[in-house]
Design a protein around this motif. Structure first.
Motif, PDB file in Angstrom:
ATOM      1  N   GLU A   1       0.829  -1.207   0.000  1.00  0.00           N
ATOM      2  CA  GLU A   1       0.000   0.000   0.000  1.00  0.00           C
ATOM      3  C   GLU A   1       0.865   1.259   0.000  1.00  0.00           C
ATOM      4  OE1 GLU A   1      -3.346   2.227   2.825  1.00  0.00           O
ATOM      5  OE2 GLU A   1      -2.705   0.170   3.271  1.00  0.00           O
ATOM      6  N   GLU A   2       1.922   1.243   0.793  1.00  0.00           N
ATOM      7  CA  GLU A   2       2.824   2.401   0.843  1.00  0.00           C
ATOM      8  C   GLU A   2       3.572   2.575  -0.470  1.00  0.00           C
ATOM      9  OE1 GLU A   2       3.939   2.519   5.614  1.00  0.00           O
ATOM     10  OE2 GLU A   2       4.956   1.095   4.287  1.00  0.00           O
ATOM     11  N   ILE A   3       3.955   1.467  -1.086  1.00  0.00           N
ATOM     12  CA  ILE A   3       4.634   1.546  -2.380  1.00  0.00           C
ATOM     13  C   ILE A   3       3.729   2.195  -3.418  1.00  0.00           C
ATOM     14  CG2 ILE A   3       5.509   0.183  -4.323  1.00  0.00           C
ATOM     15  CD1 ILE A   3       6.702  -1.759  -2.305  1.00  0.00           C
ATOM     16  N   ASN A   4       2.449   1.826  -3.431  1.00  0.00           N
ATOM     17  CA  ASN A   4       1.512   2.427  -4.381  1.00  0.00           C
ATOM     18  C   ASN A   4       1.388   3.932  -4.156  1.00  0.00           C
ATOM     19  OD1 ASN A   4       0.948   0.003  -5.674  1.00  0.00           O
ATOM     20  ND2 ASN A   4      -0.762  -0.493  -4.324  1.00  0.00           N
ATOM     21  N   LYS A   5       1.344   4.351  -2.902  1.00  0.00           N
ATOM     22  CA  LYS A   5       1.279   5.779  -2.580  1.00  0.00           C
ATOM     23  C   LYS A   5       2.560   6.484  -3.026  1.00  0.00           C
ATOM     24  CE  LYS A   5      -0.138   7.002   1.498  1.00  0.00           C
ATOM     25  NZ  LYS A   5      -0.247   7.035   2.983  1.00  0.00           N
ATOM     26  N   PHE A   6       3.683   5.795  -2.841  1.00  0.00           N
ATOM     27  CA  PHE A   6       4.973   6.373  -3.228  1.00  0.00           C
ATOM     28  C   PHE A   6       5.063   6.522  -4.749  1.00  0.00           C
ATOM     29  CE2 PHE A   6       9.477   5.913  -4.388  1.00  0.00           C
ATOM     30  CZ  PHE A   6      10.033   6.950  -3.647  1.00  0.00           C
ATOM     31  N   LEU A   7       4.621   5.513  -5.482  1.00  0.00           N
ATOM     32  CA  LEU A   7       4.666   5.564  -6.945  1.00  0.00           C
ATOM     33  C   LEU A   7       3.812   6.704  -7.473  1.00  0.00           C
ATOM     34  CD1 LEU A   7       4.477   1.747  -7.818  1.00  0.00           C
ATOM     35  CD2 LEU A   7       6.492   3.216  -7.788  1.00  0.00           C
ATOM     36  N   TYR A   8       2.676   6.914  -6.855  1.00  0.00           N
ATOM     37  CA  TYR A   8       1.799   8.031  -7.259  1.00  0.00           C
ATOM     38  C   TYR A   8       2.495   9.361  -6.961  1.00  0.00           C
ATOM     39  CZ  TYR A   8      -2.132  11.287  -7.313  1.00  0.00           C
ATOM     40  OH  TYR A   8      -2.952  12.363  -7.566  1.00  0.00           O
ATOM     41  N   ALA A   9       3.149   9.426  -5.827  1.00  0.00           N
ATOM     42  CA  ALA A   9       3.813  10.667  -5.418  1.00  0.00           C
ATOM     43  C   ALA A   9       4.981  11.023  -6.339  1.00  0.00           C
ATOM     44  CB  ALA A   9       4.305  10.547  -3.970  1.00  0.00           C
ATOM     45  N   ILE A  10       5.635  10.023  -6.922  1.00  0.00           N
ATOM     46  CA  ILE A  10       6.741  10.289  -7.842  1.00  0.00           C
ATOM     47  C   ILE A  10       6.263  11.156  -9.002  1.00  0.00           C
ATOM     48  CG2 ILE A  10       8.400   9.293  -9.477  1.00  0.00           C
ATOM     49  CD1 ILE A  10       8.484   6.797  -7.763  1.00  0.00           C
ATOM     50  N   ASP A  11       5.103  10.824  -9.539  1.00  0.00           N
ATOM     51  CA  ASP A  11       4.590  11.526 -10.721  1.00  0.00           C
ATOM     52  C   ASP A  11       3.877  12.827 -10.388  1.00  0.00           C
ATOM     53  OD1 ASP A  11       5.501   9.777 -12.734  1.00  0.00           O
ATOM     54  OD2 ASP A  11       3.865   8.386 -12.330  1.00  0.00           O
ATOM     55  N   THR A  12       3.553  13.046  -9.125  1.00  0.00           N
ATOM     56  CA  THR A  12       2.845  14.270  -8.749  1.00  0.00           C
ATOM     57  C   THR A  12       3.730  15.259  -8.005  1.00  0.00           C
ATOM     58  OG1 THR A  12       2.059  13.182  -6.716  1.00  0.00           O
ATOM     59  CG2 THR A  12       0.618  13.097  -8.650  1.00  0.00           C
ATOM     60  N   PHE A  13       4.931  14.835  -7.617  1.00  0.00           N
ATOM     61  CA  PHE A  13       5.835  15.728  -6.891  1.00  0.00           C
ATOM     62  C   PHE A  13       6.316  16.844  -7.820  1.00  0.00           C
ATOM     63  CE2 PHE A  13       9.777  17.152  -4.973  1.00  0.00           C
ATOM     64  CZ  PHE A  13       9.451  17.195  -3.621  1.00  0.00           C
ATOM     65  N   GLU A  14       6.397  18.066  -7.290  1.00  0.00           N
ATOM     66  CA  GLU A  14       6.754  19.232  -8.101  1.00  0.00           C
ATOM     67  C   GLU A  14       8.272  19.432  -8.138  1.00  0.00           C
ATOM     68  OE1 GLU A  14       4.645  22.683  -6.864  1.00  0.00           O
ATOM     69  OE2 GLU A  14       2.663  21.812  -7.250  1.00  0.00           O
ATOM     70  N   PHE A  15       8.899  18.797  -9.129  1.00  0.00           N
ATOM     71  CA  PHE A  15      10.313  19.025  -9.379  1.00  0.00           C
ATOM     72  C   PHE A  15      10.465  20.250 -10.281  1.00  0.00           C
ATOM     73  CE2 PHE A  15      10.298  14.327  -8.790  1.00  0.00           C
ATOM     74  CZ  PHE A  15      11.197  14.261  -7.737  1.00  0.00           C
TER      75      PHE A  15
END
Length: 351
Positions: A172-186
C-alpha cells in the motif's frame, strides 16, 4: 616509507597524520572502476601526499573523493572522524596511550543507538586503521610498535552484527509512493531525470551507486523491456529489467535535454556524477509528500522495499539474490523475515 609512531610533537597532529596516511592508502586500494574524474582523484591524492592542516580539510578531500565515485571511503573515514574528535578531547600525549580498552570506550560512547551494521562498520574502520599503523610505523632501531587491536570482546553488538531488519514499504505504501513520484513538483530541469532515477531504483532494486554510474551504452530496449547492464560491488556485472512503459516518457524527455560527461546516463547541471546524498534527499522529500515515514527514509530503503515485495510474491530466495546482486545468499535471507503468510502458520500452533 615508514614513520616514527609519534611522528609529530603534537598528539593531535600525529593522529591526523596517521588517519591521513590511512585515507590515502584506502583511496589507492579501493576499486576505482566507478571513478568518473581521474584527474580529480590524482589531485586529491597529491593533496594527501603534501598533507592537510586540519581534520576538516581532510574531511573535504574525502567528500570530493566520494563525489567522484569512491563512495566506500566514507565507511572508513566517518568512524575515524569521530575517533579523532574523541581522542583529541582526552589530552593524550602519545599514540602509545591508545589501547584496546580506550577504543572500546570510544565504541561504547559513540555508537550508542546505532544499528548493528553501523557499529560493525565502526569496528572495521578501527581495526583497519591500527592494522595499517602496525605495519607502517618504525622507530630509530628499526622496530615497530604494535597495537595488535582486536576488539573481540566489545559488547556493543547484539548477536550477529548487522542483523537488524531493514526499513521497507508495504504494498500500500509503495503504491502511494509511486503516485507521489509523478505528482511531486520538481523543477523543469530535474523532473524527468529525478523521476527516472527513482523509478529505476524502486522497480529494479538496483543500488543508488549503480544507477549513478550507469552509462548510456548500459541501457537498451528489447521489445517492451529495458535491460540494464549493471556493475555491482566488486565490479560484478548483472542484468536488471524494467518495463518500458514505466520509464519511457521520463527517459526520452531526459535524453532530449541531457548533457553529461563520461557517457553517464544521469548527471548534475555541470554534467558530472550526482551524489548518493542528493538522491536520498529526493526520496525523503517524495516520502514526506506521500505521508510515509520510516526509520530510515533514504534511497536504499527503496531497494529493501523491492526485495521484500519480490520475495513475498515469488518466495524464491535465489531470485532475490540474483536481482539484488548479493554474493552470498545468506545476505538475501533477511527478506524471509517479512513473509507474513508463512509466519501466520505459527498462530495455529496451540489450537
Amino acid at each position: 616509507m615508514r614513520y616514527d609512531l609519534d611522528f609529530c610533537n603534537s598528539f593531535d597532529k600525529t593522529l591526523l597524520f596517521w588517519i591521513e596516511r590511512f585515507v590515502r592508502n584506502k583511496l589507492t586500494t579501493l576499486s576505482n572502476s566507478n571513478v568518473n574524474d581521474k584527474d580529480k582523484l590524482a589531485s586529491i591524492i597529491q593533496s594527501l601526499v603534501k598533507g592537510t592542516n586540519s581534520i576538516d580539510e581532510l574531511k573535504v578531500l574525502v567528500k570530493e573523493a566520494r563525489n567522484i565515485g569512491l563512495s566506500g571511503i566514507n565507511t572508513y573515514f566517518n568512524p575515524l572522524l569521530k575517533l579523532y574528535k574523541f581522542l583529541k578531547n582526552l589530552g593524550l600525549a602519545s599514540m602509545k596511550e591508545i589501547d584496546e580498552e580506550l577504543l572500546s570506550d570510544f565504541l561504547a560512547s559513540e555508537t550508542s543507538g546505532l544499528s548493528d551494521a553501523t557499529k560493525k562498520n565502526h569496528r572495521i574502520a578501527l581495526l583497519a586503521l591500527f592494522s595499517y599503523i602496525d605495519k607502517q610505523n618504525e622507530n630509530l632501531d628499526g622496530n615497530s610498535y604494535l597495537f595488535k587491536i582486536e576488539l573481540k570482546n566489545w559488547g556493543g553488538l547484539r548477536g550477529n552484527s548487522g542483523s537488524k531488519l531493514p526499513a521497507y514499504m508495504n504494498k500500500e505504501e509503495i503504491n502511494k509512493f509511486l503516485y507521489a513520484i509523478d505528482t511531486f513538483e520538481f523543477s523543469s530541469e530535474t523532473i524527468y531525470r529525478n523521476r527516472l532515477i527513482i523509478k529505476m531504483i524502486i522497480y529494479t532494486g538496483i543500488r543508488v551507486s549503480e544507477i549513478l554510474n550507469l552509462k548510456i551504452k548500459d541501457i537498451y530496449k528489447e521489445e517492451d523491456i529495458y535491460i540494464l547492464q549493471v556493475k555491482g560491488k566488486g565490479n560484478k556485472p548483472r542484468v536488471a529489467m524494467i518495463k518500458s512503459k514505466i520509464i519511457e516518457i521520463d527517459l526520452q524527455n531526459w535524453l532530449s535535454q541531457r548533457l553529461c560527461n563520461n557517457d553517464l546516463l544521469v548527471c548534475n547541471k555541470k554534467g558530472n556524477r550526482l551524489t548518493q546524498a542528493y538522491v536520498s534527499r529526493i526520496v525523503e522529500q517524495i516520502l514526506i509528500s506521500a505521508g510515509i515515514r520510516k526509520e530510515k527514509n533514504g534511497a536504499h530503503m527503496l531497494r529493501h522495499s523491492f526485495a521484500t515485495l519480490l520475495y513475498q510474491k515469488h518466495h524464491d530466495l535465489i531470485l532475490v539474490q540474483e536481482a539484488l546482486g548479493h554474493a552470498d545468499i545468506n545476505t538475501s535471507r533477511i527478506y524471509t523475515h517479512f513473509d507474513k503468510d508463512r509466519l501466520r502458520a505459527t498462530t495455529n500452533l496451540m489450537n
